[in-house]
Design a protein around this motif. Structure first.
Motif, PDB file in Angstrom:
ATOM      1  N   ILE A  69      -4.412   0.594  -0.228  1.00 57.11           N
ATOM      2  CA  ILE A  69      -4.966   1.712  -1.003  1.00 57.11           C
ATOM      3  C   ILE A  69      -6.465   1.854  -0.758  1.00 57.11           C
ATOM      4  O   ILE A  69      -6.981   2.965  -0.579  1.00 57.11           O
ATOM      5  CB  ILE A  69      -4.680   1.511  -2.507  1.00 57.11           C
ATOM      6  CG1 ILE A  69      -3.169   1.558  -2.780  1.00 57.11           C
ATOM      7  CG2 ILE A  69      -5.385   2.571  -3.341  1.00 57.11           C
ATOM      8  CD1 ILE A  69      -2.799   1.226  -4.204  1.00 57.11           C
TER       9      ILE A  69
ATOM     10  N   CYS B 265       5.468   3.266  -5.255  1.00 59.14           N
ATOM     11  CA  CYS B 265       4.312   2.529  -5.765  1.00 59.14           C
ATOM     12  C   CYS B 265       4.570   1.985  -7.163  1.00 59.14           C
ATOM     13  O   CYS B 265       4.344   0.804  -7.439  1.00 59.14           O
ATOM     14  CB  CYS B 265       3.084   3.441  -5.760  1.00 59.14           C
ATOM     15  SG  CYS B 265       1.624   2.727  -6.541  1.00 59.14           S
TER      16      CYS B 265
ATOM     17  N   GLY C  49       0.533   0.696   1.011  1.00 59.16           N
ATOM     18  CA  GLY C  49      -0.696   1.039   0.303  1.00 59.16           C
ATOM     19  C   GLY C  49      -1.474   2.148   0.990  1.00 59.16           C
ATOM     20  O   GLY C  49      -2.119   2.971   0.326  1.00 59.16           O
TER      21      GLY C  49
ATOM     22  N   CYS D  33      -0.907  -4.541  -0.869  1.00 55.33           N
ATOM     23  CA  CYS D  33      -0.702  -3.149  -1.252  1.00 55.33           C
ATOM     24  C   CYS D  33      -2.016  -2.539  -1.757  1.00 55.33           C
ATOM     25  O   CYS D  33      -2.372  -1.408  -1.390  1.00 55.33           O
ATOM     26  CB  CYS D  33       0.376  -3.054  -2.323  1.00 55.33           C
ATOM     27  SG  CYS D  33       0.854  -1.375  -2.750  1.00 55.33           S
TER      28      CYS D  33
ATOM     29  N   MET E  17      -0.739   5.718  -0.140  1.00 55.33           N
ATOM     30  CA  MET E  17      -1.067   6.093  -1.516  1.00 55.33           C
ATOM     31  C   MET E  17      -2.498   6.624  -1.606  1.00 55.33           C
ATOM     32  O   MET E  17      -3.413   6.050  -1.016  1.00 55.33           O
ATOM     33  CB  MET E  17      -0.923   4.889  -2.445  1.00 55.33           C
ATOM     34  CG  MET E  17       0.451   4.255  -2.421  1.00 55.33           C
ATOM     35  SD  MET E  17       0.536   2.760  -3.437  1.00 55.33           S
ATOM     36  CE  MET E  17       2.145   2.123  -2.955  1.00 55.33           C
TER      37      MET E  17
END
Length: 351
Positions: free
Chosen positions: A189, A141, A60, A185, A63
């Motif tokens: 992010i 992802c 994560g 995850c 991203m």
């Protein structure tokens, strides 16, 4: 024979799922007695869950919200991810399981590995191949998010091709595991969005802990399982572990060529297709299945990971050699071209 008889007459087995497997497996040779102590078994389960959580947080952290929005508005990368990851790999696992005539529970293990989403290792391999990192991260992802629906669906469809395999798949536990990996995850992010300075540290720490955890789980499993580990190192499973990532790399490149992607994107799609999330696969196999059912087969993802990494390293070496040879050719012929160029007339010649 005595241990097998004890399996049938142990009253404790009537209270769990392992007895159901034992009665169904009476006609096969794959009947596993409990090989590890409860403490060892629980320790490995906890380690696998912790390392999967850390890995997904690290994923994560790679991203970025802006890039995710960009690819949602232009979903070409997501479409390629779905076609490559959930088209090639499950079909490959199904065909190999059929070709090698695997027993029911072994076929389930191979199918689960084939239906898993892409792993974070593919991002590192794509970087080594000078691939498109934005595409690599988005493919990892998107395949992870889509796994929530695609993995149970594909397992259900492909299990129809095997006799009585459907009864061995714990769909509810797999869905729960997939939901649980999306939470860390998403946390990664958010960390990358609000605290990007911590994201780099988490990514490095996650990779280090993953390497350590693989060694620890391997040692503990070898101690607990002993000679039964040869089941995972059997010729059919070794052959499948070798062929699956190779086919994934090959068809990932072919599919991206059909979409007319550039060379760096083709290399990226190839890595994303062949690399599976082995942490997720191992955790599902170890936690969702009773020990008497799965036996040492939860280590198959490690066999797959060894071959996927070895084959990727070979591809990286070949790519680097090709680059070096191409560069040498350019350096060799560049001076000859410059020497033959006509000299520009000087101003003195017109005087």
């Amino acid at each position: 024979m005595d241990s097998t008889v004890d399996l049938f007459f142990d009253p404790d087995l009537w209270q769990n799922e392992s007895f159901l497997f034992t009665t169904r497996a009476a006609n096969t040779s794959f009947v596993y007695t409990p090989m590890m102590s409860p403490v060892m078994d629980k320790t490995i389960n906890i380690i696998l869950i912790i390392i999967l959580t850390i890995t997904m947080v690290s994923l994560g952290c790679t991203m970025e919200v802006s890039k995710i929005k960009h690819h949602i508005l232009k979903p070409k990368g997501v479409a390629i991810a779905a076609l490559a990851q959930y088209g090639v790999m499950p079909l490959t696992a199904f065909c190999l399981a059929k070709a090698f005539q695997l027993p029911e529970i072994t076929a389930v293990v191979v199918l689960i590995c084939g239906c898993c989403p892409g792993g974070s290792l593919s991002n590192i391999l794509a970087l080594a191949l000078q691939g498109d990192m934005n595409l690599s991260i988005v493919m990892t992802c998107s395949s992870t998010v889509m796994a929530l629906g695609m993995m149970p669906l594909l397992l259900y469809l492909y299990c129809q091709g095997f006799h009585d395999v459907q009864n061995y798949v714990p769909y509810v536990d797999i869905i729960i595991a997939l939901v649980m990996i999306l939470i860390p995850c998403a946390a990664g992010i958010l960390i990358n969005y609000y605290r990007p300075q911590y994201a780099k540290i988490i990514k490095k720490a996650g990779l280090t802990m993953l390497m350590i955890a693989v060694v620890v789980v391997g040692i503990l499993s070898s101690i607990g399982i002993g000679g039964s580990i040869l089941t995972v190192l059997s010729l059919p499973l070794m052959a499948i572990g070798f062929l699956m990532p190779l086919i994934g790399y090959t068809f990932g490149y072919i599919i991206s060529s059909l979409f007319q992607l550039n060379q760096s994107e083709r290399r990226t799609v190839a890595m994303e297709t062949g690399c599976q999330n082995i942490q997720l696969c191992s955790t599902i196999l170890k936690v969702a299945f009773p020990q008497a059912m799965i036996g040492p087969l939860f280590l198959f993802p490690l066999v797959y990971a060894s071959f996927q990494l070895l084959e990727a390293l070979v591809l990286i070496v070949l790519f680097r050699c090709h680059q070096w040879i191409t560069l040498r050719k350019k350096e060799k012929y560049q001076p000859a071209n410059t020497e033959n160029k006509p000299k520009a007339p000087s101003e003195d010649t017109n005087v």
